[in-house]
Design an enzyme around this catalytic site. Sequence first.
Site, PDB file in Angstrom:
ATOM      1  N   SER A 257       0.787  -1.241   0.000  1.00 48.52           N
ATOM      2  CA  SER A 257       0.000   0.000   0.000  1.00 48.52           C
ATOM      3  C   SER A 257       0.818   1.289   0.000  1.00 48.52           C
ATOM      4  O   SER A 257       0.254   2.370  -0.132  1.00 48.52           O
ATOM      5  CB  SER A 257      -0.953   0.017   1.206  1.00 48.52           C
ATOM      6  OG  SER A 257      -0.239   0.052   2.422  1.00 48.52           O
ATOM      7  N   LYS A 302      -5.895   4.529   8.442  1.00 43.24           N
ATOM      8  CA  LYS A 302      -4.796   5.310   7.874  1.00 43.24           C
ATOM      9  C   LYS A 302      -5.087   6.805   7.887  1.00 43.24           C
ATOM     10  O   LYS A 302      -4.191   7.617   8.132  1.00 43.24           O
ATOM     11  CB  LYS A 302      -4.496   4.819   6.456  1.00 43.24           C
ATOM     12  CG  LYS A 302      -3.913   3.419   6.443  1.00 43.24           C
ATOM     13  CD  LYS A 302      -3.483   2.976   5.065  1.00 43.24           C
ATOM     14  CE  LYS A 302      -2.791   1.628   5.152  1.00 43.24           C
ATOM     15  NZ  LYS A 302      -2.271   1.177   3.846  1.00 43.24           N
TER      16      LYS A 302
END
Length: 363
Positions: A257, A302
């Site tokens: 990611s 996140k």
Amino acid sequence: MPRRTATMLASTLMLIALLCAGVFIPVPYSEMSPGPTVNTLGDHGGEPVLQISGRKTYATDGHLNMTTVRVTSADYRMNLVEAVYGWLAHDNKVVQHETLYPDGKTEEQSTQENAEEFSQSQESAKVAALKELDVPVKSWVIVSTVVKGSPAEGELHAGDVIKAVDGTAVKEPADVAKLVTKHKPGQKVRFTIVPAKEQTAAEKEKRTPTKTEDITITTTTSDDAGEKRAIVGISAGTDHTFPFTIDIKLADVGGPSAGLMFALGIYDKLTPGSLTGGKFVAGTGTIDDEGKVGPIGGIEMKTVGARAKGAQYFLTPADNCEAAARDTPEGLTLIKVDTIEDALGALKDLRSGDTADLPKCGT
């Protein structure tokens, strides 16, 4: 004993029993929470995250932070009390254990898989950044993995360069599967390769292998339900040759990611001027060799972690926008990106102060 006292005592004992059950009875859930966020333009652990040699680099400022998610280990089993607390907590997310560790995957297997994905994301980030800069990158089709117990085991090895299959040159990994599946299970297929063990140090560095050999393997039947096709038990991948050295120094991080943020960090260091205009930008997203940005897991964690560190803007994969926009941390602007070009365009707007037309999530 008076009835009221007996009732209170029974209720207290029942409450204690329920609490004990909640503490000692495991539930099939795991927890996700915000992990560390690291500026790809800065230092981590006492050394620069991005180290480039053999090419002129430029000073940078601001932040291009990659973000992570912490998860409970594969062996840990939450109890009911922890699960309820996690459901109620704003900064945590409780999910089914099998969501993080499908098919009984062990901690070791998960760590290995994450490490491989992280390594591949670094390669793709380099390729995507250099392609945006029109810097030539050579690519080679290689054997990425060999399935244990398959016909290819002992014949092909990870790192072997695949030049051709049945005499037909291969230019990309998908070509290998197409050529193999032209056969029926039980038929032979011929690979022309440069064995990894035969490649000299110079060949590995410049990726100019010349010594080839032919390996013939008898195909077998795939285990895919409802589909019978010929396979040999390998997955093909891509290796690259870069015209200069790009090292990404970031330990204890896994998964794919961070690809987008690595690519932007590399681009910033190789171009004059500031890509961020001094602003604190964080983000996430996988990236492929062509610069396409893909979705990731744990987007809510996140964004929370990024904002807690001071991020003002968050580059969000288009496919994650809907989930991220449901609970955006106050003070954080979510910017929707589908490609590295989208991200570069958004950063240009941020530098100029023209943010009216930013492609924001939820709008």
